[in-house]
Motif scaffolding. Structure first.
Motif, PDB file in Angstrom:
ATOM      1  N   LEU A  37       0.812  -1.103  -0.069  1.00  0.00           N
ATOM      2  CA  LEU A  37      -0.191   0.030   0.063  1.00  0.00           C
ATOM      3  C   LEU A  37       0.724   1.334   0.054  1.00  0.00           C
ATOM      4  CD1 LEU A  37      -2.796   1.060   0.028  1.00  0.00           C
ATOM      5  CD2 LEU A  37      -2.529   1.145   2.614  1.00  0.00           C
ATOM      6  N   GLN A  38       1.941   1.331   0.708  1.00  0.00           N
ATOM      7  CA  GLN A  38       2.732   2.443   0.887  1.00  0.00           C
ATOM      8  C   GLN A  38       3.496   2.602  -0.378  1.00  0.00           C
ATOM      9  OE1 GLN A  38       5.231   1.162   4.244  1.00  0.00           O
ATOM     10  NE2 GLN A  38       4.479   2.521   5.615  1.00  0.00           N
ATOM     11  N   ARG A  39       3.736   1.628  -1.282  1.00  0.00           N
ATOM     12  CA  ARG A  39       4.399   1.830  -2.513  1.00  0.00           C
ATOM     13  C   ARG A  39       3.565   2.499  -3.510  1.00  0.00           C
ATOM     14  NH1 ARG A  39       6.726  -3.840  -3.655  1.00  0.00           N
ATOM     15  NH2 ARG A  39       5.728  -4.291  -1.628  1.00  0.00           N
ATOM     16  N   LEU A  40       2.060   1.847  -3.325  1.00  0.00           N
ATOM     17  CA  LEU A  40       1.175   2.268  -4.395  1.00  0.00           C
ATOM     18  C   LEU A  40       0.797   3.775  -4.319  1.00  0.00           C
ATOM     19  CD1 LEU A  40      -0.925   1.492  -6.457  1.00  0.00           C
ATOM     20  CD2 LEU A  40      -2.334   0.840  -4.599  1.00  0.00           C
ATOM     21  N   GLU A  41       0.889   4.041  -2.934  1.00  0.00           N
ATOM     22  CA  GLU A  41       0.559   5.511  -2.484  1.00  0.00           C
ATOM     23  C   GLU A  41       1.569   6.459  -2.810  1.00  0.00           C
ATOM     24  OE1 GLU A  41      -0.628   6.838   1.346  1.00  0.00           O
ATOM     25  OE2 GLU A  41      -1.858   4.863   1.885  1.00  0.00           O
ATOM     26  N   ARG A  42       2.918   6.021  -2.837  1.00  0.00           N
ATOM     27  CA  ARG A  42       3.818   6.856  -3.384  1.00  0.00           C
ATOM     28  C   ARG A  42       4.056   6.800  -4.849  1.00  0.00           C
ATOM     29  NH1 ARG A  42       7.925   3.412  -1.655  1.00  0.00           N
ATOM     30  NH2 ARG A  42       7.768   4.197   0.471  1.00  0.00           N
ATOM     31  N   PHE A  88       2.385  -4.096  -6.584  1.00  0.00           N
ATOM     32  CA  PHE A  88       2.328  -3.184  -5.466  1.00  0.00           C
ATOM     33  C   PHE A  88       1.103  -3.804  -4.733  1.00  0.00           C
ATOM     34  CE2 PHE A  88       4.206   0.841  -7.687  1.00  0.00           C
ATOM     35  CZ  PHE A  88       5.474   0.385  -7.505  1.00  0.00           C
ATOM     36  N   ILE A  89      -0.067  -3.818  -5.320  1.00  0.00           N
ATOM     37  CA  ILE A  89      -1.442  -4.390  -5.032  1.00  0.00           C
ATOM     38  C   ILE A  89      -1.275  -5.898  -4.510  1.00  0.00           C
ATOM     39  CG2 ILE A  89      -3.610  -4.929  -5.539  1.00  0.00           C
ATOM     40  CD1 ILE A  89      -3.486  -2.627  -7.744  1.00  0.00           C
ATOM     41  N   ALA A  90      -0.697  -6.722  -5.289  1.00  0.00           N
ATOM     42  CA  ALA A  90      -0.589  -8.054  -4.842  1.00  0.00           C
ATOM     43  C   ALA A  90       0.427  -8.352  -3.530  1.00  0.00           C
ATOM     44  CB  ALA A  90       0.156  -8.891  -6.096  1.00  0.00           C
ATOM     45  N   ASP A  91       1.349  -7.470  -3.401  1.00  0.00           N
ATOM     46  CA  ASP A  91       2.191  -7.407  -2.294  1.00  0.00           C
ATOM     47  C   ASP A  91       1.591  -6.814  -1.129  1.00  0.00           C
ATOM     48  OD1 ASP A  91       4.243  -8.700  -3.737  1.00  0.00           O
ATOM     49  OD2 ASP A  91       5.414  -6.442  -4.017  1.00  0.00           O
ATOM     50  N   GLY A  92       0.604  -5.921  -1.347  1.00  0.00           N
ATOM     51  CA  GLY A  92      -0.409  -5.403  -0.386  1.00  0.00           C
ATOM     52  C   GLY A  92      -1.353  -6.467   0.322  1.00  0.00           C
ATOM     53  N   ILE A  93      -1.747  -7.475  -0.635  1.00  0.00           N
ATOM     54  CA  ILE A  93      -2.850  -8.396  -0.328  1.00  0.00           C
ATOM     55  C   ILE A  93      -2.072  -9.290   0.623  1.00  0.00           C
ATOM     56  CG2 ILE A  93      -4.089 -10.186  -1.182  1.00  0.00           C
ATOM     57  CD1 ILE A  93      -4.674  -8.514  -3.670  1.00  0.00           C
ATOM     58  N   ILE A 151      -6.322   9.514  -3.387  1.00  0.00           N
ATOM     59  CA  ILE A 151      -6.021   8.286  -2.768  1.00  0.00           C
ATOM     60  C   ILE A 151      -7.028   7.832  -1.660  1.00  0.00           C
ATOM     61  CG2 ILE A 151      -4.388   7.601  -1.149  1.00  0.00           C
ATOM     62  CD1 ILE A 151      -2.143   8.871  -2.655  1.00  0.00           C
ATOM     63  N   ARG A 152      -7.584   8.806  -1.060  1.00  0.00           N
ATOM     64  CA  ARG A 152      -8.753   9.003  -0.078  1.00  0.00           C
ATOM     65  C   ARG A 152      -9.887   8.379  -0.471  1.00  0.00           C
ATOM     66  NH1 ARG A 152     -12.609  12.114   1.893  1.00  0.00           N
ATOM     67  NH2 ARG A 152     -11.876  14.007   0.972  1.00  0.00           N
ATOM     68  N   MET A 153     -10.397   8.881  -1.752  1.00  0.00           N
ATOM     69  CA  MET A 153     -11.402   8.357  -2.564  1.00  0.00           C
ATOM     70  C   MET A 153     -11.404   6.759  -2.904  1.00  0.00           C
ATOM     71  SD  MET A 153     -12.926  11.920  -4.464  1.00  0.00           S
ATOM     72  CE  MET A 153     -14.263  10.932  -5.249  1.00  0.00           C
ATOM     73  N   MET A 154     -10.260   6.685  -3.784  1.00  0.00           N
ATOM     74  CA  MET A 154     -10.060   5.302  -3.976  1.00  0.00           C
ATOM     75  C   MET A 154      -9.547   4.264  -3.016  1.00  0.00           C
ATOM     76  SD  MET A 154     -10.155   5.554  -7.463  1.00  0.00           S
ATOM     77  CE  MET A 154     -11.171   6.808  -7.816  1.00  0.00           C
ATOM     78  N   PHE A 155      -8.967   4.742  -2.082  1.00  0.00           N
ATOM     79  CA  PHE A 155      -8.929   3.590  -0.961  1.00  0.00           C
ATOM     80  C   PHE A 155      -9.677   3.646   0.003  1.00  0.00           C
ATOM     81  CE2 PHE A 155      -3.652   3.947  -1.442  1.00  0.00           C
ATOM     82  CZ  PHE A 155      -3.938   3.862  -2.899  1.00  0.00           C
ATOM     83  N   ASP A 156     -10.422   4.836   0.301  1.00  0.00           N
ATOM     84  CA  ASP A 156     -11.533   4.557   1.477  1.00  0.00           C
ATOM     85  C   ASP A 156     -12.846   4.782   0.784  1.00  0.00           C
ATOM     86  OD1 ASP A 156      -9.265   4.948   3.343  1.00  0.00           O
ATOM     87  OD2 ASP A 156      -9.405   6.797   3.431  1.00  0.00           O
ATOM     88  N   GLY A 157     -13.115   4.839  -0.326  1.00  0.00           N
ATOM     89  CA  GLY A 157     -14.314   4.990  -0.973  1.00  0.00           C
ATOM     90  C   GLY A 157     -15.148   6.264  -0.576  1.00  0.00           C
ATOM     91  N   LEU A 158     -16.506   6.398  -0.964  1.00  0.00           N
ATOM     92  CA  LEU A 158     -17.287   7.549  -0.894  1.00  0.00           C
ATOM     93  C   LEU A 158     -18.276   7.258   0.442  1.00  0.00           C
ATOM     94  CD1 LEU A 158     -18.141   8.597  -4.264  1.00  0.00           C
ATOM     95  CD2 LEU A 158     -16.556   9.802  -2.956  1.00  0.00           C
ATOM     96  N   ARG A 159     -18.410   5.982   0.798  1.00  0.00           N
ATOM     97  CA  ARG A 159     -19.202   5.584   1.725  1.00  0.00           C
ATOM     98  C   ARG A 159     -18.929   6.261   3.282  1.00  0.00           C
ATOM     99  NH1 ARG A 159     -23.435   1.897   1.489  1.00  0.00           N
ATOM    100  NH2 ARG A 159     -22.292   1.013  -0.260  1.00  0.00           N
ATOM    101  N   ARG A 160     -19.738   6.820   3.720  1.00  0.00           N
ATOM    102  CA  ARG A 160     -19.580   7.337   5.342  1.00  0.00           C
ATOM    103  C   ARG A 160     -19.552   5.993   6.196  1.00  0.00           C
ATOM    104  NH1 ARG A 160     -19.608  12.043   7.588  1.00  0.00           N
ATOM    105  NH2 ARG A 160     -20.717  13.076   6.276  1.00  0.00           N
ATOM    106  N   VAL A 161     -18.308   5.805   6.904  1.00  0.00           N
ATOM    107  CA  VAL A 161     -18.283   4.763   7.668  1.00  0.00           C
ATOM    108  C   VAL A 161     -19.031   5.374   9.147  1.00  0.00           C
ATOM    109  CG1 VAL A 161     -16.879   3.248   9.053  1.00  0.00           C
ATOM    110  CG2 VAL A 161     -16.369   4.028   6.777  1.00  0.00           C
ATOM    111  N   LYS A 162     -19.816   4.443   9.631  1.00  0.00           N
ATOM    112  CA  LYS A 162     -20.496   4.870  10.913  1.00  0.00           C
ATOM    113  C   LYS A 162     -19.718   4.511  12.165  1.00  0.00           C
ATOM    114  CE  LYS A 162     -25.231   5.062   9.147  1.00  0.00           C
ATOM    115  NZ  LYS A 162     -26.715   4.474   9.062  1.00  0.00           N
ATOM    116  N   THR A 163     -19.446   5.329  12.999  1.00  0.00           N
ATOM    117  CA  THR A 163     -18.655   4.961  14.243  1.00  0.00           C
ATOM    118  C   THR A 163     -19.643   4.673  15.412  1.00  0.00           C
ATOM    119  OG1 THR A 163     -18.409   7.207  14.928  1.00  0.00           O
ATOM    120  CG2 THR A 163     -16.689   6.093  13.613  1.00  0.00           C
TER     121      THR A 163
END
Length: 239
Positions: free
Chosen positions: A125-130, A177-182, A226-238
């Motif tokens: 994930l860090q390499r993908l973000e970079r 990068f993605i396969a290594d992150g998995i 990155i935030r939209m791609m990685f975390d999505g648009l859905r609000r996470v309820k806490t």
């Protein structure tokens, strides 16, 4: 009867001039010559040639991104460079050949960025973000070149084949990068190929709408992307 006049002897008389035929060598040279005049010696200096070529490619990429391939003429690119159209044709035979070089330039740039991201180490994930941050730094500027995937159809068949071949090297590294992150747990279990195509598809259209002089800097846009791609648009309820 008076004697007939004697013919004057030609002895000692200068020979009559004979028209000269055109030199064969010159004629052959004319036939074999290129229809375009030879490049000025200044254009053949390696360092100057590369600088000029780089400037031409970056400007052409900017014009293609801004206007689209079909609406961008060689004259528009030459005007943007402050050159004559003839000077541009010293380097490239046609707009298609110029587009081809732009595509190869951008693919090569993308490979270098992916390699830099890989060399930085860290989780997948860090390499993908970079890599994405590096791409945004490049694509948000005048040299942005992600238009190439959308307009690759304008190329000749052999040019398209070479462009696809080179781009697969970038795809393979980003998918790594993605396969290594998995494997290391930093990325959820997804199909690396589909995930990479999804990310790159979104990234590749950015120069069509992004304005570098706008309110968002390339760093801000990278963080938002990155935030939209990685975390999505859905609000996470806490809870």
């Amino acid at each position: 009867m008076p004697p007939a006049p004697k013919k004057k002897s030609s002895k000692g008389s200068p020979p009559a001039p004979v028209p000269k035929a055109a030199p064969r060598r010159a004629k052959a040279t004319m036939a074999a010559a290129s229809p375009r005049p030879p490049r000025h010696p200044a254009f053949d200096r390696d360092d100057q040639f590369q600088r000029r070529r780089h400037a031409m490619l970056r400007t052409a990429i900017h014009c293609f991104n801004r206007h689209g391939f079909h609406a961008t003429s060689m004259e528009i690119i030459a005007t943007e460079l402050g050159l004559t159209k003839g000077t541009l044709y010293h380097y490239y035979d046609s707009k298609i050949d110029l587009a081809y070089e732009c595509i190869l330039e951008s693919v090569d740039d993308g490979l270098l960025l992916a390699q830099r991201a890989q060399e930085g180490g860290g989780s997948g994930l860090q390499r993908l973000e970079r890599y994405l941050h590096l791409q945004f730094e490049t694509l948000a500027g005048q040299g942005g070149s992600s238009w190439l995937l959308a307009d690759i159809s304008v190329l000749r068949p052999e040019q398209r084949a070479e462009a696809r071949k080179r781009s697969r090297e970038v795809d393979a590294l980003v998918q790594t990068f993605i396969a290594d992150g998995i494997r290391d747990g930093s990325i959820v279990n997804v199909d690396p190929k589909v995930a990479e195509f999804f990310l790159m598809g979104a990234l590749n259209w950015m120069p069509r709408w992004y304005q570098p002089e706008g309110a968002l800097s390339s760093a801000d846009l990278a963080s938002l992307f990155i935030r939209m791609m990685f975390d999505g648009l859905r609000r996470v309820k806490t809870t």
